[in-house]
Motif scaffolding. Structure first.
Motif, PDB file in Angstrom:
ATOM      1  N   VAL A  12      24.309 -12.697 -13.706  1.00 30.87           N
ATOM      2  CA  VAL A  12      24.644 -12.615 -12.345  1.00 30.87           C
ATOM      3  C   VAL A  12      23.828 -13.265 -11.242  1.00 30.87           C
ATOM      4  O   VAL A  12      24.516 -13.956 -10.249  1.00 30.87           O
ATOM      5  CB  VAL A  12      24.795 -11.147 -12.015  1.00 30.87           C
ATOM      6  N   SER A  13      22.685 -13.462 -11.443  1.00 29.88           N
ATOM      7  CA  SER A  13      21.612 -14.197 -10.502  1.00 29.88           C
ATOM      8  C   SER A  13      22.155 -15.644 -10.408  1.00 29.88           C
ATOM      9  O   SER A  13      22.244 -16.441  -9.508  1.00 29.88           O
ATOM     10  CB  SER A  13      20.265 -14.130 -10.838  1.00 29.88           C
ATOM     11  N   LEU A  14      22.506 -16.445 -11.822  1.00 32.07           N
ATOM     12  CA  LEU A  14      22.728 -17.748 -11.783  1.00 32.07           C
ATOM     13  C   LEU A  14      24.029 -17.877 -11.200  1.00 32.07           C
ATOM     14  O   LEU A  14      24.271 -19.120 -10.500  1.00 32.07           O
ATOM     15  CB  LEU A  14      22.659 -18.136 -13.251  1.00 32.07           C
ATOM     16  N   LEU A  15      25.191 -17.068 -11.386  1.00 33.08           N
ATOM     17  CA  LEU A  15      26.127 -17.224 -10.772  1.00 33.08           C
ATOM     18  C   LEU A  15      26.088 -17.057  -9.331  1.00 33.08           C
ATOM     19  O   LEU A  15      26.976 -17.718  -8.535  1.00 33.08           O
ATOM     20  CB  LEU A  15      27.457 -16.214 -11.467  1.00 33.08           C
ATOM     21  N   ALA A  22      21.541 -21.091  -1.000  1.00 29.78           N
ATOM     22  CA  ALA A  22      20.310 -20.474  -1.687  1.00 29.78           C
ATOM     23  C   ALA A  22      19.556 -19.692  -0.345  1.00 29.78           C
ATOM     24  O   ALA A  22      19.794 -20.135   0.674  1.00 29.78           O
ATOM     25  CB  ALA A  22      19.498 -21.538  -2.153  1.00 29.78           C
ATOM     26  N   THR A  23      19.094 -18.597  -0.663  1.00 29.09           N
ATOM     27  CA  THR A  23      18.054 -17.857   0.223  1.00 29.09           C
ATOM     28  C   THR A  23      16.935 -17.585  -0.271  1.00 29.09           C
ATOM     29  O   THR A  23      16.955 -17.401  -1.644  1.00 29.09           O
ATOM     30  CB  THR A  23      18.857 -16.730   1.062  1.00 29.09           C
ATOM     31  N   THR A  25      15.997 -14.324  -0.280  1.00 26.33           N
ATOM     32  CA  THR A  25      16.316 -13.118  -0.977  1.00 26.33           C
ATOM     33  C   THR A  25      17.062 -13.379  -2.406  1.00 26.33           C
ATOM     34  O   THR A  25      16.646 -12.856  -3.545  1.00 26.33           O
ATOM     35  CB  THR A  25      17.395 -12.327  -0.177  1.00 26.33           C
ATOM     36  N   THR A  26      17.857 -14.418  -2.645  1.00 25.27           N
ATOM     37  CA  THR A  26      18.237 -14.710  -3.666  1.00 25.27           C
ATOM     38  C   THR A  26      17.229 -15.450  -4.597  1.00 25.27           C
ATOM     39  O   THR A  26      17.095 -14.717  -5.897  1.00 25.27           O
ATOM     40  CB  THR A  26      19.310 -16.004  -3.614  1.00 25.27           C
ATOM     41  N   SER A  27      16.315 -16.137  -4.291  1.00 27.73           N
ATOM     42  CA  SER A  27      15.330 -16.550  -4.865  1.00 27.73           C
ATOM     43  C   SER A  27      14.167 -15.288  -5.796  1.00 27.73           C
ATOM     44  O   SER A  27      14.027 -15.225  -6.586  1.00 27.73           O
ATOM     45  CB  SER A  27      14.356 -17.670  -4.122  1.00 27.73           C
ATOM     46  N   ASN A  28      14.135 -14.528  -4.310  1.00 27.05           N
ATOM     47  CA  ASN A  28      13.381 -13.117  -4.980  1.00 27.05           C
ATOM     48  C   ASN A  28      14.074 -12.514  -6.187  1.00 27.05           C
ATOM     49  O   ASN A  28      13.349 -11.921  -7.080  1.00 27.05           O
ATOM     50  CB  ASN A  28      13.031 -12.279  -3.728  1.00 27.05           C
ATOM     51  N   ALA A  29      15.242 -12.211  -5.975  1.00 27.50           N
ATOM     52  CA  ALA A  29      15.977 -11.696  -7.063  1.00 27.50           C
ATOM     53  C   ALA A  29      15.909 -12.313  -8.379  1.00 27.50           C
ATOM     54  O   ALA A  29      15.851 -11.851  -9.603  1.00 27.50           O
ATOM     55  CB  ALA A  29      17.715 -11.219  -6.665  1.00 27.50           C
ATOM     56  N   GLN A  30      15.961 -13.630  -8.299  1.00 22.51           N
ATOM     57  CA  GLN A  30      15.824 -14.397  -9.459  1.00 22.51           C
ATOM     58  C   GLN A  30      14.549 -14.182 -10.095  1.00 22.51           C
ATOM     59  O   GLN A  30      14.272 -14.206 -11.390  1.00 22.51           O
ATOM     60  CB  GLN A  30      16.296 -15.822  -9.293  1.00 22.51           C
ATOM     61  N   GLN A  31      13.443 -14.193  -9.244  1.00 23.44           N
ATOM     62  CA  GLN A  31      12.007 -13.948  -9.728  1.00 23.44           C
ATOM     63  C   GLN A  31      12.092 -12.661 -10.271  1.00 23.44           C
ATOM     64  O   GLN A  31      11.329 -12.648 -11.404  1.00 23.44           O
ATOM     65  CB  GLN A  31      11.180 -14.281  -8.694  1.00 23.44           C
ATOM     66  N   ASP A  32      12.747 -11.671  -9.884  1.00 23.00           N
ATOM     67  CA  ASP A  32      12.541 -10.370 -10.313  1.00 23.00           C
ATOM     68  C   ASP A  32      13.194 -10.492 -11.885  1.00 23.00           C
ATOM     69  O   ASP A  32      12.625  -9.665 -12.629  1.00 23.00           O
ATOM     70  CB  ASP A  32      13.282  -9.378  -9.536  1.00 23.00           C
ATOM     71  N   ALA A  33      14.222 -11.228 -11.915  1.00 25.46           N
ATOM     72  CA  ALA A  33      15.114 -11.268 -13.272  1.00 25.46           C
ATOM     73  C   ALA A  33      13.882 -12.022 -14.131  1.00 25.46           C
ATOM     74  O   ALA A  33      13.841 -11.514 -15.381  1.00 25.46           O
ATOM     75  CB  ALA A  33      16.424 -11.849 -13.187  1.00 25.46           C
ATOM     76  N   SER A  56      16.200 -22.390  -5.864  1.00 24.88           N
ATOM     77  CA  SER A  56      16.759 -21.347  -4.651  1.00 24.88           C
ATOM     78  C   SER A  56      15.780 -21.430  -3.849  1.00 24.88           C
ATOM     79  O   SER A  56      15.945 -21.824  -2.567  1.00 24.88           O
ATOM     80  CB  SER A  56      16.994 -20.109  -5.089  1.00 24.88           C
ATOM     81  N   ALA A  57      14.462 -21.406  -3.940  1.00 23.14           N
ATOM     82  CA  ALA A  57      13.187 -21.499  -3.101  1.00 23.14           C
ATOM     83  C   ALA A  57      13.180 -22.890  -2.250  1.00 23.14           C
ATOM     84  O   ALA A  57      13.006 -23.128  -1.248  1.00 23.14           O
ATOM     85  CB  ALA A  57      12.105 -21.100  -3.832  1.00 23.14           C
ATOM     86  N   GLU A  58      13.328 -23.740  -3.112  1.00 21.80           N
ATOM     87  CA  GLU A  58      13.408 -25.431  -2.574  1.00 21.80           C
ATOM     88  C   GLU A  58      14.599 -25.479  -1.406  1.00 21.80           C
ATOM     89  O   GLU A  58      14.315 -25.964  -0.589  1.00 21.80           O
ATOM     90  CB  GLU A  58      13.248 -26.032  -3.718  1.00 21.80           C
ATOM     91  N   GLN A  59      15.939 -25.136  -2.235  1.00 17.39           N
ATOM     92  CA  GLN A  59      16.890 -25.199  -1.238  1.00 17.39           C
ATOM     93  C   GLN A  59      16.897 -24.422  -0.142  1.00 17.39           C
ATOM     94  O   GLN A  59      17.573 -24.909   0.881  1.00 17.39           O
ATOM     95  CB  GLN A  59      18.218 -24.933  -2.172  1.00 17.39           C
ATOM     96  N   ALA A  60      16.232 -23.279   0.008  1.00 18.80           N
ATOM     97  CA  ALA A  60      16.117 -22.424   1.138  1.00 18.80           C
ATOM     98  C   ALA A  60      15.167 -23.031   1.811  1.00 18.80           C
ATOM     99  O   ALA A  60      15.018 -22.229   3.100  1.00 18.80           O
ATOM    100  CB  ALA A  60      15.990 -21.203   0.708  1.00 18.80           C
ATOM    101  N   GLY A  61      14.229 -23.799   1.598  1.00 20.49           N
ATOM    102  CA  GLY A  61      13.241 -24.422   2.545  1.00 20.49           C
ATOM    103  C   GLY A  61      12.021 -23.372   2.569  1.00 20.49           C
ATOM    104  O   GLY A  61      11.429 -23.206   3.606  1.00 20.49           O
TER     105      GLY A  61
END
Length: 182
Positions: A12-15, A22-23, A25-33, A56-61
């Motif tokens: 789900v995170s990858l999709l 990328a945000t 928040t998205t990066s944080n959720a992926q890190q949690d996973a 995601s973190a890179e893309q979100a700056g």
């Protein structure tokens, strides 16, 4: 059941990352996973989630401290998988990112140097790793208790490698510092 839950969370995170910008928040959720998969010993899934968290973190700056943490986390997963050359590159990136960060965290710089030395040792690059351990010695008191314990293990590993050779005195110093960290 738990394996399916972690797999589903990773998928789900990858999709979500593909479907939306990328945000953090998205990066944080992926890190949690990534963290959840690591705790379950599912390093392949952890790697996928950590890669996506970094992208995601890179893309979100993201800020330097977040990027450094994502690079470090992915490096740690790679090291746990025995992918030491890849871990080395990620630790180098994390160290450079952390050293350039404002404000700079000596504790995070120190931890990255110790991990880099560990990855170098696993590849037989003892001489190069020795330089990082020499640089980290003044930073060791700033590390957490768990990080100091891990650092002592790495220092002892290097001390054993250096004993009886031309750098035996440095090995003895590493061993003495390791003993003081306990």
């Amino acid at each position: 059941m738990k394996t399916h839950t972690i797999s589903l969370l990773c998928a789900v995170s990858l999709l979500a990352a593909c479907a939306a910008p990328a945000t953090i928040t998205t990066s944080n959720a992926q890190q949690d996973a990534c963290n959840a998969a690591e705790l379950k010993g599912q390093f392949g899934e952890a790697e996928l989630a950590c890669v996506q968290a970094l992208r995601s973190a890179e893309q979100a700056g993201a800020s330097a401290d977040i990027l450094s943490q994502r690079q470090y986390n992915l490096g740690r997963i790679k090291r746990l998988q025995g992918k030491n050359a890849e871990a080395e590159q990620l630790y180098r990136q994390a160290l450079a990112t952390e050293e350039a960060a404002q404000p700079r965290s000596d504790a995070r710089v120190g931890r990255r140097m110790v991990e880099l030395a560990s990855a170098l040792a696993a590849q037989g690059k003892w001489q190069e790793g020795t330089g990082y351990l020499e640089r980290v010695l003044p930073l060791l008191p700033k590390l957490s208790s768990a990080s100091r314990t891990y650092s002592a293990e790495v220092l002892r590993q290097y001390a054993r490698q250096l004993q009886g050779g031309p750098q035996a005195a440095l090995g003895a110093r590493f061993d003495a510092v390791a003993a003081s960290l306990q």
